[in-house]
Design a protein around this motif. Sequence first.
Motif, PDB file in Angstrom:
ATOM      1  N   LYS A 295       0.849  -1.184   0.000  1.00 12.63           N
ATOM      2  CA  LYS A 295       0.000   0.000   0.000  1.00 12.63           C
ATOM      3  C   LYS A 295       0.884   1.232   0.000  1.00 12.63           C
ATOM      4  O   LYS A 295       2.014   1.216   0.492  1.00 12.63           O
ATOM      5  CB  LYS A 295      -0.926   0.014   1.216  1.00 12.63           C
ATOM      6  CG  LYS A 295      -0.208   0.041   2.550  1.00 12.63           C
ATOM      7  CD  LYS A 295      -1.212   0.086   3.696  1.00 12.63           C
ATOM      8  CE  LYS A 295      -0.478   0.129   5.050  1.00 12.63           C
ATOM      9  NZ  LYS A 295      -1.438   0.225   6.181  1.00 12.63           N
ATOM     10  N   ALA A 296       0.381   2.297  -0.557  1.00  9.75           N
ATOM     11  CA  ALA A 296       1.157   3.534  -0.648  1.00  9.75           C
ATOM     12  C   ALA A 296       1.255   4.196   0.725  1.00  9.75           C
ATOM     13  O   ALA A 296       0.351   4.083   1.557  1.00  9.75           O
ATOM     14  CB  ALA A 296       0.517   4.485  -1.644  1.00  9.75           C
ATOM     15  N   PHE A 297       2.379   4.864   0.949  1.00 10.48           N
ATOM     16  CA  PHE A 297       2.553   5.613   2.197  1.00 10.48           C
ATOM     17  C   PHE A 297       1.971   7.017   2.039  1.00 10.48           C
ATOM     18  O   PHE A 297       2.145   7.651   1.002  1.00 10.48           O
ATOM     19  CB  PHE A 297       4.032   5.720   2.549  1.00 10.48           C
ATOM     20  CG  PHE A 297       4.299   6.615   3.730  1.00 10.48           C
ATOM     21  CD1 PHE A 297       4.147   6.146   5.016  1.00 10.48           C
ATOM     22  CD2 PHE A 297       4.663   7.941   3.538  1.00 10.48           C
ATOM     23  CE1 PHE A 297       4.373   6.982   6.098  1.00 10.48           C
ATOM     24  CE2 PHE A 297       4.900   8.781   4.613  1.00 10.48           C
ATOM     25  CZ  PHE A 297       4.749   8.298   5.898  1.00 10.48           C
ATOM     26  N   GLU A 298       1.283   7.470   3.065  1.00 11.71           N
ATOM     27  CA  GLU A 298       0.770   8.831   3.070  1.00 11.71           C
ATOM     28  C   GLU A 298       1.131   9.513   4.388  1.00 11.71           C
ATOM     29  O   GLU A 298       0.982   8.921   5.460  1.00 11.71           O
ATOM     30  CB  GLU A 298      -0.752   8.847   2.894  1.00 11.71           C
ATOM     31  CG  GLU A 298      -1.220   8.416   1.522  1.00 11.71           C
ATOM     32  CD  GLU A 298      -2.722   8.607   1.341  1.00 11.71           C
ATOM     33  OE1 GLU A 298      -3.369   9.029   2.323  1.00 11.71           O
ATOM     34  OE2 GLU A 298      -3.218   8.348   0.237  1.00 11.71           O
ATOM     35  N   PHE A 299       1.632  10.733   4.285  1.00 16.02           N
ATOM     36  CA  PHE A 299       1.831  11.523   5.493  1.00 16.02           C
ATOM     37  C   PHE A 299       0.472  11.862   6.100  1.00 16.02           C
ATOM     38  O   PHE A 299      -0.527  11.974   5.389  1.00 16.02           O
ATOM     39  CB  PHE A 299       2.593  12.814   5.172  1.00 16.02           C
ATOM     40  CG  PHE A 299       4.053  12.605   4.916  1.00 16.02           C
ATOM     41  CD1 PHE A 299       4.925  12.359   5.955  1.00 16.02           C
ATOM     42  CD2 PHE A 299       4.558  12.660   3.622  1.00 16.02           C
ATOM     43  CE1 PHE A 299       6.282  12.163   5.730  1.00 16.02           C
ATOM     44  CE2 PHE A 299       5.901  12.467   3.378  1.00 16.02           C
ATOM     45  CZ  PHE A 299       6.772  12.216   4.441  1.00 16.02           C
ATOM     46  N   ALA A 300       0.457  12.034   7.410  1.00 17.30           N
ATOM     47  CA  ALA A 300      -0.802  12.319   8.102  1.00 17.30           C
ATOM     48  C   ALA A 300      -1.256  13.750   7.885  1.00 17.30           C
ATOM     49  O   ALA A 300      -0.451  14.650   7.624  1.00 17.30           O
ATOM     50  CB  ALA A 300      -0.622  12.058   9.600  1.00 17.30           C
ATOM     51  N   ASP A 301      -2.562  13.930   7.995  1.00 10.54           N
ATOM     52  CA  ASP A 301      -3.124  15.283   8.022  1.00 10.54           C
ATOM     53  C   ASP A 301      -2.804  15.883   9.392  1.00 10.54           C
ATOM     54  O   ASP A 301      -3.098  15.291  10.425  1.00 10.54           O
ATOM     55  CB  ASP A 301      -4.635  15.248   7.836  1.00 10.54           C
ATOM     56  CG  ASP A 301      -5.023  14.826   6.434  1.00 10.54           C
ATOM     57  OD1 ASP A 301      -4.148  14.817   5.564  1.00 10.54           O
ATOM     58  OD2 ASP A 301      -6.207  14.498   6.227  1.00 10.54           O
ATOM     59  N   ILE A 302      -2.213  17.060   9.383  1.00  6.93           N
ATOM     60  CA  ILE A 302      -1.797  17.682  10.640  1.00  6.93           C
ATOM     61  C   ILE A 302      -2.388  19.082  10.747  1.00  6.93           C
ATOM     62  O   ILE A 302      -2.319  19.875   9.811  1.00  6.93           O
ATOM     63  CB  ILE A 302      -0.251  17.771  10.712  1.00  6.93           C
ATOM     64  CG1 ILE A 302       0.342  16.376  10.837  1.00  6.93           C
ATOM     65  CG2 ILE A 302       0.188  18.638  11.884  1.00  6.93           C
ATOM     66  CD1 ILE A 302       0.073  15.680  12.143  1.00  6.93           C
ATOM     67  N   GLU A 303      -2.943  19.380  11.891  1.00  5.23           N
ATOM     68  CA  GLU A 303      -3.424  20.735  12.144  1.00  5.23           C
ATOM     69  C   GLU A 303      -2.289  21.534  12.768  1.00  5.23           C
ATOM     70  O   GLU A 303      -1.761  21.181  13.824  1.00  5.23           O
ATOM     71  CB  GLU A 303      -4.625  20.724  13.088  1.00  5.23           C
ATOM     72  CG  GLU A 303      -5.250  22.092  13.267  1.00  5.23           C
ATOM     73  CD  GLU A 303      -6.513  22.040  14.100  1.00  5.23           C
ATOM     74  OE1 GLU A 303      -6.945  23.100  14.568  1.00  5.23           O
ATOM     75  OE2 GLU A 303      -7.045  20.925  14.287  1.00  5.23           O
TER      76      GLU A 303
END
Length: 353
Positions: free
Chosen positions: A333-341
């Motif tokens: 599966k592809a790596f994705e950086f997290a959504d960060i506030e």
Amino acid sequence: MEGKEYLKGRGAQYNPHNKFVHDVYGKFHHEGIDSYDEESNRTIFIPSEAKSLVHKVESPDVGMEFSANPYQGCEHGCIYCYARNSHQYWALGSGLDFERKIIVKSNAIELFEHFVSRKNWNFTPIHLSGNTDCYQPIERKMELTREILKIAIQYKQPISIITKNALILRDKDILADLAKLGLVKIFISINSLTEETRQKIEPRTVTAKQRLRVIEELAYCNIPMGVNVAPIIPGLTDTEIPSVLKSAADAGAQWANYIIVRLNGQIGEIFKDWLTMAYPERSAKIWNSILSCHNGQVNNSNFSERMKGSGKVASIIRDIFKLHCVKNKLNMKAFEFADIERHSNNTVQLKLF
């Protein structure tokens, strides 16, 4: 180069003339009256106040948009390194100078913080070691990379790293914190598990066994890990693709990538000189195998082909790599950086590779 003794502990065996420098200084006649001392083989470090640290990457096929390199030149001495050519812009050579004269960007920490703290910065991932290894030996003393990672935590800046040095384990505390936020991904470069080969092509790097330990320890800390099987040198290291991928996967790597060696600029002549000394009986076979992957040349600048090559040999390498990635459940599966506030309350989704 006939009769020259093999220089152990270095990749390049000589220093080709810098095309940007007109004057040449060296020993041309043994019977000369004036004395000339050959340059020592020790490494020297040159402090420099850089104008900038983070740079936009224009190449569309390298998997990164921004790169930061606290050091210019690399003591690891990898004979194939594409960054060698850039040392000429500092009025130095791409051969031995690249390994023995390391430029340390003394103000790297300040430059990095200035860049990521800008109001209009959108927190696109920044890649460390896009040019030279950010964990090369001098980092143990300077700690520029460690301080940059501390700033990344402070500003919640996504970071990707590629290295072949076990020194990265020193920073697993910060890397683990970044990983908890989904802001880091690390690739370890391994192109051979054979120690004799490693000593010749990457003379001042750690062993493959140590690199596998790095993957294992960082993966244990839940830090996303990958292996970069690069560069693959056809006729020399291509047969090790299955074993490298299996060993990396067993250690905890989740992703894998590869690059076929390409010898751009002066690297071609440096590599060929080294090849005839390091592998005199196999040099012709290895050289011709490289040629077969780049349409009869040792470098192909076509963005669609230069990293993976073309032709029958390159096709075989591609198929073997893909097969053993599937066998070892890599790239599932592809790596994705997290959504960060962040402080600005803006939310962005960032991807690497």
